[in-house]
Design an enzyme around this catalytic site. Structure first.
Site, PDB file in Angstrom:
ATOM      1  N   CYS A   2     -17.389  74.383  85.642  1.00  0.00           N
ATOM      2  CA  CYS A   2     -16.829  74.257  84.282  1.00  0.00           C
ATOM      3  C   CYS A   2     -16.021  75.500  83.882  1.00  0.00           C
ATOM      4  O   CYS A   2     -14.786  75.463  83.854  1.00  0.00           O
ATOM      5  CB  CYS A   2     -17.926  74.026  83.249  1.00  0.00           C
ATOM      6  SG  CYS A   2     -18.925  72.547  83.515  1.00  0.00           S
ATOM      7  N   ARG A   3     -16.732  76.585  83.543  1.00  0.00           N
ATOM      8  CA  ARG A   3     -16.057  77.736  82.926  1.00  0.00           C
ATOM      9  C   ARG A   3     -15.283  78.608  83.893  1.00  0.00           C
ATOM     10  O   ARG A   3     -14.126  78.973  83.617  1.00  0.00           O
ATOM     11  CB  ARG A   3     -17.089  78.618  82.194  1.00  0.00           C
ATOM     12  CG  ARG A   3     -17.678  77.969  80.971  1.00  0.00           C
ATOM     13  CD  ARG A   3     -18.907  78.711  80.507  1.00  0.00           C
ATOM     14  NE  ARG A   3     -19.965  78.647  81.516  1.00  0.00           N
ATOM     15  CZ  ARG A   3     -21.097  79.339  81.486  1.00  0.00           C
ATOM     16  NH1 ARG A   3     -21.301  80.179  80.489  1.00  0.00           N
ATOM     17  NH2 ARG A   3     -21.999  79.196  82.429  1.00  0.00           N
ATOM     18  N   SER A   4     -15.883  79.007  85.025  1.00  0.00           N
ATOM     19  CA  SER A   4     -15.179  79.960  85.894  1.00  0.00           C
ATOM     20  C   SER A   4     -13.950  79.340  86.576  1.00  0.00           C
ATOM     21  O   SER A   4     -12.924  80.022  86.688  1.00  0.00           O
ATOM     22  CB  SER A   4     -16.117  80.653  86.886  1.00  0.00           C
ATOM     23  OG  SER A   4     -16.722  79.757  87.766  1.00  0.00           O
TER      24      SER A   4
ATOM     25  N   ASN B  99     -20.006  77.172  88.625  1.00  0.00           N
ATOM     26  CA  ASN B  99     -18.651  77.194  89.208  1.00  0.00           C
ATOM     27  C   ASN B  99     -17.997  75.808  89.217  1.00  0.00           C
ATOM     28  O   ASN B  99     -17.264  75.460  90.136  1.00  0.00           O
ATOM     29  CB  ASN B  99     -18.653  77.805  90.630  1.00  0.00           C
ATOM     30  CG  ASN B  99     -17.266  78.097  91.199  1.00  0.00           C
ATOM     31  OD1 ASN B  99     -17.056  77.976  92.408  1.00  0.00           O
ATOM     32  ND2 ASN B  99     -16.309  78.466  90.372  1.00  0.00           N
TER      33      ASN B  99
ATOM     34  N   ASP C 111     -21.590  77.488  77.377  1.00  0.00           N
ATOM     35  CA  ASP C 111     -21.482  76.611  78.537  1.00  0.00           C
ATOM     36  C   ASP C 111     -21.205  75.166  78.101  1.00  0.00           C
ATOM     37  O   ASP C 111     -22.063  74.533  77.477  1.00  0.00           O
ATOM     38  CB  ASP C 111     -22.803  76.682  79.318  1.00  0.00           C
ATOM     39  CG  ASP C 111     -22.647  76.121  80.702  1.00  0.00           C
ATOM     40  OD1 ASP C 111     -21.727  75.293  80.915  1.00  0.00           O
ATOM     41  OD2 ASP C 111     -23.429  76.510  81.573  1.00  0.00           O
TER      42      ASP C 111
ATOM     43  N   CYS D  72     -19.544  81.962  86.861  1.00  0.00           N
ATOM     44  CA  CYS D  72     -20.440  81.323  85.886  1.00  0.00           C
ATOM     45  C   CYS D  72     -21.637  80.757  86.639  1.00  0.00           C
ATOM     46  O   CYS D  72     -21.805  81.022  87.831  1.00  0.00           O
ATOM     47  CB  CYS D  72     -19.703  80.257  85.074  1.00  0.00           C
ATOM     48  SG  CYS D  72     -19.046  78.895  86.051  1.00  0.00           S
TER      49      CYS D  72
HETATM   50  P1  4NP Z   1     -20.669  76.254  84.494  1.00  0.00           P
HETATM   51  O1  4NP Z   1     -21.522  75.034  83.884  1.00  0.00           O
HETATM   52  O2  4NP Z   1     -21.678  77.344  84.758  1.00  0.00           O
HETATM   53  O3  4NP Z   1     -19.711  76.604  83.424  1.00  0.00           O
HETATM   54  O4  4NP Z   1     -20.030  75.718  85.764  1.00  0.00           O
HETATM   55  C1  4NP Z   1     -22.678  74.502  84.496  1.00  0.00           C
HETATM   56  C2  4NP Z   1     -22.556  73.655  85.556  1.00  0.00           C
HETATM   57  C3  4NP Z   1     -23.703  73.090  86.125  1.00  0.00           C
HETATM   58  C4  4NP Z   1     -24.949  73.433  85.611  1.00  0.00           C
HETATM   59  C5  4NP Z   1     -25.058  74.306  84.564  1.00  0.00           C
HETATM   60  C6  4NP Z   1     -23.928  74.840  83.999  1.00  0.00           C
HETATM   61  N1  4NP Z   1     -26.115  72.851  86.176  1.00  0.00           N
HETATM   62  O5  4NP Z   1     -27.194  72.986  85.581  1.00  0.00           O
HETATM   63  O6  4NP Z   1     -26.038  72.230  87.247  1.00  0.00           O
END
Ligand code: 4NP
Length: 140
Positions: free
Chosen positions: A13-15, A11, A113, A8
């Site tokens: 939240c989702r992955s 790395n 997300d 994702c």
């Molecule tokens: P993820 O979520 O891609 O599911 O881990 C996010 C985590 C951090 C950010 C964006 C999405 N960020 O903008 O830092």
């Protein structure tokens, strides 16, 4: 053993949710997770995702930190699974030509997300359903 990686944007939240949900469903795959970006490099799994693991009794590595996907990862993993369309676009841009075919989207419509939606329960429902489908696809 087949090696798969969930990817994702951050790395955190989702992955990692997909990584540890999938690990809770099977011992027959080598499973890791990565980010397309380096924005969260070295940071731990988001508290929202950790709360989901505790709520559903899913074992996870508390020491897991965000790691950006590397050139070596594109060679090493058999299957590179992006969590949404933007992740797929970024992965296709980053991957060498010979590994483009390893890149697949997690589900037809992608996993929204929770960094933006705040809805980690929705994420969990989609991740669990998607992991079950991937398990059938990879083992079937
Ligand atoms: P993820 O979520 O891609 O599911 O881990 C996010 C985590 C951090 C950010 C964006 C999405 N960020 O903008 O830092």
């Amino acid at each position: 053993m087949k090696k798969i990686v969930f990817v994702c944007l951050g790395n955190i939240c989702r992955s990692p949710m997909a990584e540890f949900v999938m690990k809770s469903l099977t011992d027959s795959l080598k499973i890791e997770s990565r980010a397309t970006s380096d924005w969260e490099h070295g940071n731990p799994i988001h508290q929202g995702t950790q709360a989901i693991f505790r709520k559903y009794g899913i074992a996870y590595d508390r020491g897991k930190t965000s790691q950006q996907i590397s050139a070596r990862d594109f060679a090493d993993f058999d299957c590179i699974i992006g969590m949404d369309e933007a992740n797929i676009r970024d992965l296709k841009r980053m991957a060498p030509a010979e590994y483009q075919d390893k890149i697949c989207q997690f589900g037809e419509s992608g996993v929204p997300d929770p960094w933006y939606t705040g809805d980690f329960d929705e994420t969990y429902e989609l991740v669990l359903a998607g992991c079950r489908q991937w398990l059938e696809r990879l083992n079937g």
